[in-house]
Design an enzyme around this catalytic site. Structure first.
Site, PDB file in Angstrom:
ATOM      1  N   GLU A 173       3.854   0.618   6.488  1.00 55.35           N
ATOM      2  CA  GLU A 173       3.838   0.044   5.138  1.00 55.35           C
ATOM      3  C   GLU A 173       5.258  -0.251   4.650  1.00 55.35           C
ATOM      4  O   GLU A 173       5.720   0.247   3.626  1.00 55.35           O
ATOM      5  CB  GLU A 173       3.122   0.989   4.161  1.00 55.35           C
ATOM      6  CG  GLU A 173       1.644   1.153   4.489  1.00 55.35           C
ATOM      7  CD  GLU A 173       0.898   2.082   3.549  1.00 55.35           C
ATOM      8  OE1 GLU A 173      -0.325   1.960   3.434  1.00 55.35           O
ATOM      9  OE2 GLU A 173       1.546   2.961   2.932  1.00 55.35           O
ATOM     10  N   GLU A 366      -5.310   1.000   8.753  1.00 56.34           N
ATOM     11  CA  GLU A 366      -5.671   2.002   7.750  1.00 56.34           C
ATOM     12  C   GLU A 366      -6.711   1.418   6.812  1.00 56.34           C
ATOM     13  O   GLU A 366      -6.526   0.316   6.299  1.00 56.34           O
ATOM     14  CB  GLU A 366      -4.463   2.455   6.916  1.00 56.34           C
ATOM     15  CG  GLU A 366      -3.492   3.366   7.608  1.00 56.34           C
ATOM     16  CD  GLU A 366      -2.414   3.900   6.655  1.00 56.34           C
ATOM     17  OE1 GLU A 366      -2.722   4.089   5.449  1.00 56.34           O
ATOM     18  OE2 GLU A 366      -1.291   4.110   7.119  1.00 56.34           O
TER      19      GLU A 366
END
Length: 473
Positions: A173, A366
């Protein structure tokens, strides 16, 4: 006959991060990472030293129980398992010249255990685990010095595991550094004291390091597949008012900046305008531009949990404060127990947007529901969790993934977040559970650490064994 939607060889699996489940924070030569001084996640400032209330110091003790856990993943039928390497296990301070052999040996053992069951490792090189020394001595990624330390680290692990790991992600991320600079980028300067110049210069250092890692990887093993990893945040306009639509586009561009550079190899025009208007001057070292342009990623991976709603004048509406990414409450969506708005269709939108923008293979690494689970006695007398809410969440999202595949999206795989319960990154709680496997440990640190299969365990096992066909029964 049930329609076959997901491609043959689709990589079904689950995802974790070393700092949230490994534990053994000071064993076998491991150094401290930023996580070891974040007992409350991103909700309070870091502590000076590790404190007993930090659940991540023990996590769920995967370090000593990895064989048991990987066996359970194999029982579910995982084709892939996403995990991360704790940088401070390999280079305890981060700036040493020689790696820690005990740390390298541990991941040898983990990857060997995966391969024993035919599970393909998918490895994140930096998942919110900057060595604490690099944070305090160099101010993390605010310093260009970290590029060289990162290059040494990735070269070490690429060489060590070149015959065991094919799929790699450079930074978890990476766009989250704008929101959580200490956790994501190891930047010790408090967020409120960071200028946008400092923050975007740190972003540039990470992007250059990511391109350098991609170059190093392909030189060591041309068969390596290197991906970027971004937090996907689709944004809707609150109304059809053009200014609201533009506000949503501006929000999305904050994130596209990262994937645009990873995939296209250069800063886009909208970023250059933003920098000019904000008087931000990104310092390029000699060779940076060429490195970015010539070492783009092989695929794009992302996390997806929620969407956002934006408006020109957001103060006119109820804010979406529970949504960790901010924005305005969407009246058409339900929320999780932690206030994250649940939007399965948003995942289809994200997949199509990424695919239409880049035509590069995609990987959902995810997606999941954090919820409070209750351990109960099942019909067979075994302890379990009746987590139909999690099954419902994942089924709705996966059906939308199937729709995106029908739309023509090239999708490599899907790994649910926290396939086994672990410590939450944002709040550092264990009560915020995501897994198919319940771990008996509580927010106060008590518990046996015993593992129990939830109802969703067998459900996901069937999804994998039918290559997604069971989603349509």
């Amino acid at each position: 006959m049930t329609e076959t939607v997901f491609p043959e060889g689709f990589l079904w699996g689950g995802a974790t991060a070393a700092n949230q489940y490994e534990g053994a924070y000071n064993e076998d030569g491991k150094g401290l990472s930023v996580q070891d001084v974040m007992p409350n996640g991103i909700t309070t400032p870091p502590t000076e030293e590790p404190t007993e209330d930090n659940l991540k110091l023990v996590g769920i003790d995967f370090y000593h129980r990895y064989k048991e856990d990987i066996k359970l993943f194999a029982e579910m039928g995982f084709k892939t398992y996403r995990t991360s390497i704790a940088w401070s296990r390999i280079f305890p301070k981060g700036d040493e010249t020689e790696p820690n052999e005990a740390g390298l040996a541990f991941y040898d053992a983990v990857f060997d255990e995966c391969l024993k069951y035919g599970i393909e490792p998918l490895v994140t090189l930096s998942h919110y685990e900057t060595p604490l020394h690099l944070s305090r001595e160099y101010n993390g990624w605010a310093s260009r010095d970290l590029i060289g330390f990162y290059e040494r680290y990735v070269t070490t692990v690429f060489n060590r595991y070149k015959d065991k790991v094919k799929y790699w992600l450079t930074f978890n991320e990476i766009n989250s550094v704008l929101h959580a600079p200490f956790m994501s980028g190891g930047i010790s300067t408090p967020k409120e004291e960071l200028s946008e110049q400092d923050l975007y210069q740190a972003v540039h250092h990470e992007l250059v390091a990511s391109a350098s890692a991609t170059k190093i990887a392909h030189e060591i093993n041309p068969d390596f597949q290197i991906g970027c990893m971004v937090l996907a945040m689709p944004a809707y306009a609150m109304t059809p008012k053009p200014e609201d639509v533009l506000a949503a586009r501006h929000f999305e561009n904050n994130n596209y900046l990262f994937s645009d550079i990873h995939v296209r190899g250069e800063y886009p025009g909208y970023a250059k305008r933003f920098f000019k208007e904000k008087i931000i001057n990104i310092e390029f070292a000699e060779g940076d531009a060429e490195l970015l342009k010539e070492n783009t990623v092989d695929f794009i991976s992302f996390s997806y949990y929620m969407s956002a709603v934006m408006a020109e004048n957001p103060e006119e509406y109820n804010s979406g404060e529970g949504n960790i990414i901010g924005g305005i409450n969407n009246p058409h969506l339900e929320s999780s127990e932690w206030g994250w708005q649940i939007d399965p269709v948003g995942l289809r939108i994200v997949l199509n947007d990424f695919w239409n923008r880049y035509q590069k293979p995609l990987f959902i690494v995810e997606n999941g529901l954090g919820a409070k689970d209750e351990l109960v006695e099942g019909a067979d007398g075994e302890l379990t969790v009746e987590d139909d809410y999690r099954i419902n969440y994942l089924k709705q999202h996966l059906q939308q993934v199937g729709e995106a595949v029908k739309d023509g999206v090239d999708l490599m795989g899907y790994t649910t977040w926290g396939c086994i319960d672990l410590v939450s990154a944002s709040t550092a709680q264990l009560s915020k559970r995501y897994g198919f496997i319940y771990v008996d440990r509580n927010d106060d640190g008590s518990g046996t650490l015993n593992r129990y299969k939830k109802k969703s365990f067998d459900w996901y096992k069937e999804v994998i064994s039918t290559n997604g066909e069971s989603l349509y029964k």
